[in-house]
Structure formats: structure tokens, C-alpha cells
Design an enzyme around this catalytic site. Structure first.
Site, PDB file in Angstrom:
ATOM      1  N   GLY A  10       0.862  -1.200   0.000  1.00 35.71           N
ATOM      2  CA  GLY A  10       0.000   0.000   0.000  1.00 35.71           C
ATOM      3  C   GLY A  10       0.885   1.231   0.000  1.00 35.71           C
ATOM      4  N   ALA A  11       1.366   1.611  -1.194  1.00 30.96           N
ATOM      5  CA  ALA A  11       2.325   2.725  -1.256  1.00 30.96           C
ATOM      6  C   ALA A  11       1.628   4.060  -1.479  1.00 30.96           C
ATOM      7  CB  ALA A  11       3.362   2.445  -2.337  1.00 30.96           C
ATOM      8  N   GLY A  15       1.732   4.749   3.567  1.00 32.29           N
ATOM      9  CA  GLY A  15       2.704   3.697   3.256  1.00 32.29           C
ATOM     10  C   GLY A  15       4.081   4.294   2.951  1.00 32.29           C
ATOM     11  N   ALA A 126      -0.485  12.872   6.156  1.00 37.08           N
ATOM     12  CA  ALA A 126       0.304  12.906   4.915  1.00 37.08           C
ATOM     13  C   ALA A 126      -0.656  12.809   3.745  1.00 37.08           C
ATOM     14  CB  ALA A 126       1.282  11.742   4.865  1.00 37.08           C
ATOM     15  N   LYS A 179     -11.265   6.105  17.436  1.00 37.26           N
ATOM     16  CA  LYS A 179     -10.960   6.747  16.146  1.00 37.26           C
ATOM     17  C   LYS A 179     -12.151   6.576  15.193  1.00 37.26           C
ATOM     18  CE  LYS A 179      -7.443   7.918  12.954  1.00 37.26           C
ATOM     19  NZ  LYS A 179      -7.837   7.513  11.624  1.00 37.26           N
ATOM     20  N   ASN A 183     -14.215   9.498  13.442  1.00 39.30           N
ATOM     21  CA  ASN A 183     -14.334   9.524  11.980  1.00 39.30           C
ATOM     22  C   ASN A 183     -15.802   9.500  11.535  1.00 39.30           C
ATOM     23  OD1 ASN A 183     -11.300   7.625  11.347  1.00 39.30           O
ATOM     24  ND2 ASN A 183     -11.612   9.808  11.404  1.00 39.30           N
ATOM     25  N   ASN A 197     -12.402  20.251   7.514  1.00 42.10           N
ATOM     26  CA  ASN A 197     -12.881  19.826   8.836  1.00 42.10           C
ATOM     27  C   ASN A 197     -13.383  21.004   9.683  1.00 42.10           C
ATOM     28  OD1 ASN A 197     -12.033  17.364   7.952  1.00 42.10           O
ATOM     29  ND2 ASN A 197     -10.330  17.140   9.387  1.00 42.10           N
ATOM     30  N   SER A 249      -9.902  12.327   5.085  1.00 40.20           N
ATOM     31  CA  SER A 249      -9.496  11.297   4.115  1.00 40.20           C
ATOM     32  C   SER A 249     -10.673  10.930   3.214  1.00 40.20           C
ATOM     33  CB  SER A 249      -8.970  10.065   4.853  1.00 40.20           C
ATOM     34  OG  SER A 249      -9.917   9.620   5.794  1.00 40.20           O
ATOM     35  N   GLU A 261     -13.901   4.842   2.370  1.00 40.09           N
ATOM     36  CA  GLU A 261     -13.868   3.796   3.397  1.00 40.09           C
ATOM     37  C   GLU A 261     -15.133   3.825   4.258  1.00 40.09           C
ATOM     38  OE1 GLU A 261      -9.178   3.244   4.297  1.00 40.09           O
ATOM     39  OE2 GLU A 261      -9.983   5.212   4.811  1.00 40.09           O
TER      40      GLU A 261
HETATM   41  O1  KPL Z   1      -8.779  10.752  10.654  1.00 41.23           O
HETATM   42  C1  KPL Z   1      -9.232  11.684  10.012  1.00 41.23           C
HETATM   43  C2  KPL Z   1      -9.472  11.441   8.578  1.00 41.23           C
HETATM   44  O2  KPL Z   1      -9.483  12.366   7.801  1.00 41.23           O
HETATM   45  O3  KPL Z   1      -9.665  10.261   8.223  1.00 41.23           O
HETATM   46  C3  KPL Z   1      -9.575  12.971  10.679  1.00 41.23           C
HETATM   47  C4  KPL Z   1      -9.307  12.824  12.159  1.00 41.23           C
HETATM   48  C5  KPL Z   1     -11.003  13.308  10.460  1.00 41.23           C
HETATM   49  C6  KPL Z   1      -8.694  14.105  10.258  1.00 41.23           C
HETATM   50  O4  KPL Z   1      -9.025  14.626   9.036  1.00 41.23           O
END
Ligand code: KPL
Length: 295
Positions: A10-11, A15, A126, A179, A183, A197, A249, A261
Site C-alpha cells: 500500500g504505497a 505507506g 500525509a 478513532k 471519523n 474539517n 481522508s 472507506e
Molecule cells: O482521521 C481523520 C481522517 O481524515 O480520516 C480525521 C481525524 C477526520 C482528520 O481529518
């Protein structure tokens, strides 16, 4: 001290970031890439530093035993990706899954029941500028653990020298559930409203975040990870403030036209809600809208 050879599957941004961190600490690292082989250049930009690195690579289908496998794919790719290198693993292989969401490890357990794995959670920030070229946007903390296992394996000593700050987490499932809860309250809203955000701290979205936390906390509690709505809401507000300028993300996936996801975040929460007979209509609605957006 053992000097593990890590293969990274998973680059993407995380990764490449962890591959570079492990290599910089002197550990051998190989990238598993479907389309490339031989030596591959990777660039990590980090504020004032632009660091060109080079990694050996191999294709998943190649032969060659893998002792230490770090999986940093998207949640929906964990099971197919690990299965694609199953012929290179044996019962001594150490597999570490560092992925968003929950549920992928259950899929893996069904597909490869003999395999043993560790789980991780990181707040490193990142993003990918181009294939194998990433920007390290924010330093974070990385926790590694294994459900039911209180002490770390041998390889953790060299891992923790390389990956700082971070720690062994005897309650990694609790960490991953927290987490997931955060999310669930942030990612789908930002993806649907295509906002950063920080927008969730202001009306009208702030009220939706509050209502979501009231739905999410009882599900976490019923699943064995107790949290009150007020504490969850406080934690969510702190994450929103700390990442106000970021795109989540899930929003990044939507903007890039990639699958999200959401099934492993809100979808996983809703499966737990159903299992415990809890209604979560706001989360249901977000998942339905996310699915419509994707298909
Ligand atoms: O983990 C995150 C994501 O974007 O998946 C947060 C905590 C919402 C930070 O953007």
C-alpha cells in the site's frame, strides 16, 4: 536487537511515510508494487525538507518469503491485498495492519484463518502529491497493539526507535473504536458537504456533529467501549479544531474519484448498532447518501 526487513503493502501517503521512516532508521524496507519492480524513487516533502529516497520493490505475485509485512492500503483493499501475498507468508510472518476504520481484520480472519496480525492507529498527516511523491503535512502519534496481548513482540523495539512518537497499546481495539467514532462524526459530513474539517465547528454543521455524537456514543458503549456523548463530542471538537484546515481522508477520496472507506467507518458502526438493537437513523442517512455519491 532483531533487525526486521519490512515489506510495505500500500504505497499511498501513509505507506510511503512509514517506509521512509523505517528506512531512515536503518531498517531494510521493500515496497510491494503491482506495476513496478526494481529500485523505485520515493519523494517525501516535509515543510522545508525535500527528501528523495530509493527503495527496492517487488510484485506481490513474486516469490520470496515476507517476515514483516506492513499493510497501509485502504480498508477495502486489506483483504485482497494480503491475500495476494499469502503465498509469501507463513505462520512466523508478522503482519501489521495500519488502516482506517474497522472490519477489515474480520474479513482477513475469514480469508486467512491461520494468520496472526497486529493492528495500528496513527494520527500522522500525509497526502499524495503524485504517485510515490508525498507531503508530510503534520506529525502525529502512532499506537500499535494486538487484541488480547499486553506485551509487544521482539520487532517492536526497532519499530519504536524508528516511529516516534508512539507506543505499544494494550487496548488497541479501544483506540480503534474511538478513532472510528470520531471519523463517523467528521468524515461523511465533510465528504457530503465538500468542506474542510473546520467547517464542522460552525452552524449549521456543528449541530449535526452534536446529534451524530449522541447516536454514536451508545453504540460504542454497547460494543464494549464505553464513552458518553459529551466526552465523544468534546474529543470530536478537539480533532476538528486541531485539523480545521485539513480535508478529511473521505473528502480526499471523493475529490479523487476513489471509493471511500465509509463501509468500514459508518457501515461498521451501523452493523454494531443493528447487532445491539440500537437505532442510528442519522448515521443510516449519511451512509445511504455516501453510497449514492459513490455509485
Ligand atoms: O482521521 C481523520 C481522517 O481524515 O480520516 C480525521 C481525524 C477526520 C482528520 O481529518
Amino acid at each position: 536487537m532483531i533487525r526486521p526487513h519490512w515489506h510495505v503493502l500500500g504505497a499511498g501517503a501513509i505507506g510511503c511515510l512509514f517506509a521512509s521512516t523505517l528506512q531512515r532508521s536503518g531498517l531494510p524496507v521493500t515496497l510491494l508494487l503491482r506495476e513496478r519492480h526494481g529500485e523505485v524513487p520515493v519523494q517525501v516533502d516535509d515543510g522545508d525538507r525535500r527528501e528523495p529516497l530509493c527503495f527496492p520493490s517487488s510484485r506481490p505475485a513474486d516469490a520470496g518469503h515476507i517476515d514483516h509485512l506492513l499493510v497501509t492500503t485502504k480498508a477495502y483493499d486489506v483483504c485482497p491485498a494480503v491475500t495476494s501475498v499469502a503465498h509469501r507468508l507463513d505462520q512466523n510472518s508478522q503482519v501489521l495492519l495500519l488502516t482506517n476504520g474497522l472490519g477489515y481484520s474480520d474479513e482477513l480472519r475469514r480469508a486467512l484463518p491461520a494468520m496472526d496480525y497486529y493492528l495500528g492507529s496513527t494520527t500522522e498527516g500525509a497526502y499524495r502529491l503524485a504517485p510515490l511523491h508525498i507531503y508530510h503535512a503534520g506529525r502525529g502519534y502512532t499506537r500499535i497493539g494486538k487484541p488480547g496481548c499486553s506485551s509487544p513482540p521482539d520487532w517492536f523495539e526497532s519499530w519504536s526507535r524508528a516511529v516516534q512518537p508512539g507506543s505499544w497499546d494494550a487496548d488497541i481495539l479501544g483506540t480503534l473504536w474511538l478513532k472510528l467514532a470520531i471519523n463517523c462524526a467528521i468524515n461523511p459530513l465533510t465528504a457530503l458537504h465538500r468542506c474542510r474539517n473546520g467547517e464542522l465547528a460552525r452552524p449549521p454543521l456543528a449541530a449535526q456533529v452534536l446529534a451524530l455524537c449522541a447516536e454514536i456514543a451508545p453504540v460504542c458503549t454497547a460494543a464494549g467501549f464505553p464513552i458518553t456523548s459529551a466526552v465523544l463530542h468534546q474529543q470530536v471538537r478537539e480533532v476538528i479544531a486541531a485539523t480545521a484546515a485539513n480535508r478529511s481522508s473521505m473528502l480526499q477520496d471523493v475529490l479523487a474519484g476513489r471509493p471511500t472507506e465509509c463501509n468500514y467507518i459508518t457501515g461498521y458502526l451501523l452493523a454494531a448498532a443493528r447487532q445491539h438493537g440500537i437505532d442510528a437513523p442519522r448515521n443510516e442517512e449519511l451512509l445511504t447518501r455516501m453510497r449514492k455519491l459513490e455509485y
